[in-house]
Design an enzyme around this catalytic site. Structure first.
Site, PDB file in Angstrom:
ATOM      1  N   LYS A 208      46.444 -25.858 -19.961  1.00 17.68           N
ATOM      2  CA  LYS A 208      45.300 -26.281 -19.149  1.00 17.68           C
ATOM      3  C   LYS A 208      44.108 -25.398 -19.487  1.00 17.68           C
ATOM      4  O   LYS A 208      44.260 -24.173 -19.604  1.00 17.68           O
ATOM      5  CB  LYS A 208      45.660 -26.162 -17.659  1.00 17.68           C
ATOM      6  CG  LYS A 208      44.591 -26.688 -16.707  1.00 17.68           C
ATOM      7  CD  LYS A 208      45.066 -26.625 -15.243  1.00 17.68           C
ATOM      8  CE  LYS A 208      44.041 -27.202 -14.291  1.00 17.68           C
ATOM      9  NZ  LYS A 208      44.468 -27.184 -12.879  1.00 17.68           N
TER      10      LYS A 208
ATOM     11  N   SER B  21      43.846 -31.523 -10.224  1.00 17.94           N
ATOM     12  CA  SER B  21      42.951 -31.296 -11.327  1.00 17.94           C
ATOM     13  C   SER B  21      43.643 -31.212 -12.683  1.00 17.94           C
ATOM     14  O   SER B  21      42.976 -31.307 -13.720  1.00 17.94           O
ATOM     15  CB  SER B  21      42.185 -29.990 -11.104  1.00 17.94           C
ATOM     16  OG  SER B  21      43.079 -28.884 -11.079  1.00 17.94           O
TER      17      SER B  21
ATOM     18  N   SER C  72      47.079 -29.403  -7.262  1.00 16.23           N
ATOM     19  CA  SER C  72      46.731 -29.822  -8.618  1.00 16.23           C
ATOM     20  C   SER C  72      47.856 -29.820  -9.636  1.00 16.23           C
ATOM     21  O   SER C  72      47.654 -30.293 -10.757  1.00 16.23           O
ATOM     22  CB  SER C  72      45.609 -28.950  -9.159  1.00 16.23           C
ATOM     23  OG  SER C  72      44.387 -29.434  -8.699  1.00 16.23           O
TER      24      SER C  72
HETATM   25  N1  GLN Z   1      42.238 -31.696  -5.111  1.00  6.93           N
HETATM   26  C1  GLN Z   1      42.089 -30.387  -4.535  1.00  6.93           C
HETATM   27  C2  GLN Z   1      40.656 -29.925  -4.641  1.00  6.93           C
HETATM   28  O1  GLN Z   1      39.884 -30.654  -5.146  1.00  6.93           O
HETATM   29  C3  GLN Z   1      43.041 -29.411  -5.173  1.00  6.93           C
HETATM   30  C4  GLN Z   1      42.579 -28.907  -6.474  1.00  6.93           C
HETATM   31  C5  GLN Z   1      43.504 -27.898  -7.077  1.00  6.93           C
HETATM   32  O2  GLN Z   1      44.624 -27.712  -6.609  1.00  6.93           O
HETATM   33  N2  GLN Z   1      42.997 -27.188  -8.064  1.00  6.93           N
HETATM   34  O3  GLN Z   1      40.319 -28.884  -4.223  1.00  6.93           O
END
Ligand code: GLN
Length: 493
Positions: free
Chosen positions: A79, A159, A183
């Site tokens: 990532k 994400s 995410s």
């Molecule tokens: N969807 C969540 C956010 O937008 C979690 C994102 C994540 O875990 N990096 O904050």
């Protein structure tokens, strides 16, 4: 000859060790798959030479009769939130365009030390803020999954959408993810793969670009539970460079995998039956409960009374920490600098940040700055921290009655790209089941449970006690065995 890209981490490791094929052949096969999948936009940077070099090292070690490292010959995707020395790292933001870190993150270094190679850097939501990969400054990742007779592009989750896409499309046997509010788990659920967020502090955050430091945690995304266990063992471990890193040995999770849940209690939290939950998700959850019972577990209903406050608390705490963490991108030290004619220092900060950050990142910075500002701090930030404590206490009480919790991972299957983009609240609601475990720092995993009526994957989530990754993995494996989930997207790209 088998197509080597159909193999997972354990099969590649064993095959290289036993001489069934060369690590170099594996790396070449995956490099070719990656090169042919540009339509998915999963990779921001490709590093075929990195994967080949690690493979050659594995083959040379085997030829010399050495004991192979735990991930020798296994190429993975990284990532693009992990700093990789000499390889561009942007967190999918224009503000870091052109940034080439002079250092390596601890998690990636741990993986290289274990013998893994890197296929490339994976696309993500900008600074890991999002649930659909649509906030990347470098284009959406497109899920390899499609509804039947429908070419509308679907979200791969976020994400870690580049990671979920790479693994589910067979471009990598495993990939790193990070999970701040879901995410790893939500994109795993959307694409029919497995992913585990370990207990907060298991994986070092050093060199991982910060979003919300009290929540950020790295973890693996892979095709099955065993592969997740293998990869997590390599990623985790104490690191003096991260003050929140846990000073504990890494257990041998793979060796202790077991699907026998006799004597275990599985809690089903009643507050997760949210209004408007699709019947198919409800049915899958019931199916999961039956599988747990079949594996020997006793089912108990538990209560997590503060669940409904988790999402609002998260969307105060995470932006608050983000607004502070992202203050460092000022045009002075990293990446982009926008210096208008005759501008002073303040103008440069403002111009750089206006040009460099995407809309969602700006929204979080504005919310975070607001909730931390004098006059509002107590009403929002202090209150959210209190709620966080209550949520952690709910879990502590629930775990007096059970060993793990079982819930759906997300309230829907993958949605179409564009479907929720205009409505941030609708997007945030997708995190309803993943955020509570993040606030409490608990290990949690998503495993594929089945398909919805459109043939799209649905995930089940297992949440464990602090440090009980083993309990989570074992419950996940019990589901995996019973679900028999083998569906893969058809290659259209
Ligand atoms: N969807 C969540 C956010 O937008 C979690 C994102 C994540 O875990 N990096 O904050």
């Amino acid at each position: 000859m088998t197509d080597l890209t159909t193999l997972g981490i354990a099969a590649i490791r064993d095959g290289v060790r036993d001489g069934q094929f060369k690590a170099r052949e594996v790396a070449e096969a995956f490099n070719a798959k990656v090169a042919g999948a540009d339509a998915l936009n999963a990779f921001l940077v490709k590093t075929p030479e990195h994967a080949l070099a690690a493979a050659d090292a594995a083959d040379a070690a085997r030829a010399a009769g050495e004991t192979l490292k735990p991930l020798a010959g296994v190429p993975i995707g990284m990532k693009d939130l992990f700093a990789t020395k000499g390889v561009a790292t942007t967190a999918a933001s224009k503000i870091l365009e052109g940034f080439v870190p002079p250092y390596e993150s601890t998690v990636s270094q741990n993986l290289w030390n274990a013998g893994a190679g890197m296929l490339g850097k994976l696309n993500l939501d900008q600074f890991a803020m999002g649930s659909s990969n649509e906030t990347s400054a470098f284009g959406h990742v497109i899920s390899p999954w499609r509804r039947p007779n429908d070419t509308a592009p679907l979200a791969p989750g976020g994400s870690s959408g580049g990671s979920s896409t790479a693994v589910s499309a067979g471009l990598a046997p495993g990939a790193t993810g990070t999970d701040t509010g879901g995410s790893i788990r939500q994109p795993a659920a959307f694409t029919g793969i497995s992913g585990i967020k370990p207990t907060y502090g298991r994986c070092s955050r050093w060199g991982t670009i910060a979003f919300a430091s009290s929540l950020d945690q790295a973890g693996p995304m892979a095709r099955d539970v065993r592969d997740c266990a293998i990869m997590l063992e390599a990623m985790a471990g104490f690191d003096a460079k991260d003050a929140t890193s846990l000073k504990l040995d890494v257990p041998n999770w793979e060796a202790a995998l077991s699907t026998d849940l006799k004597g275990k209690k599985v809690g089903v939290p009643k507050e997760y039956r949210v209004d408007g939950m699709p019947a198919e998700i409800e049915a899958l959850w019931q199916q999961g409960i039956d599988w747990m019972r079949d594996a020997g577990a006793e089912i108990v209903e538990v209560s997590l009374p503060h669940t409904k406050y988790a999402l609002p608390a998260y969307y105060i705490i995470a932006p608050a920490e983000a607004s502070s963490n992202l203050a460092r991108y000022d045009g002075v030290r990293y990446g982009l600098r926008d210096l208008p004619e005759g501008a002073g220092l303040q103008d440069m900060y403002a111009a750089t940040r206006a040009a460099g950050f995407g809309d969602e990142v700006k929204r979080r910075i504005l919310i975070g700055t607001y909730v931390l500002s004098a006059g509002f701090y107590d009403a929002y930030y202090t209150q959210a921290q209190k709620v966080r404590t209550l949520i952690a206490r709910d879990f502590e009480r629930a775990f007096e009655q059970c060993d793990v919790l079982l819930t759906p991972t997300a309230p829907s299957a993958a949605f179409a790209l564009g479907e929720k983009q205009a409505d941030p609240l609708a997007m945030y609601l997708n995190d309803v089941f993943t955020v509570p475990a993040s606030l409490a720092g608990l290990p949690a995993m998503s495993v594929p449970g089945g398909l919805d009526k459109d043939g799209l994957p649905l995930g089940l989530q297992i949440i464990g006690k602090p440090l009980d990754e083993q309990g989570v993995l074992n419950a996940g494996l019990a589901i995996e065995q019973r679900a028999g989930f083998t569906a893969r997207p058809q290659a259209w790209w």
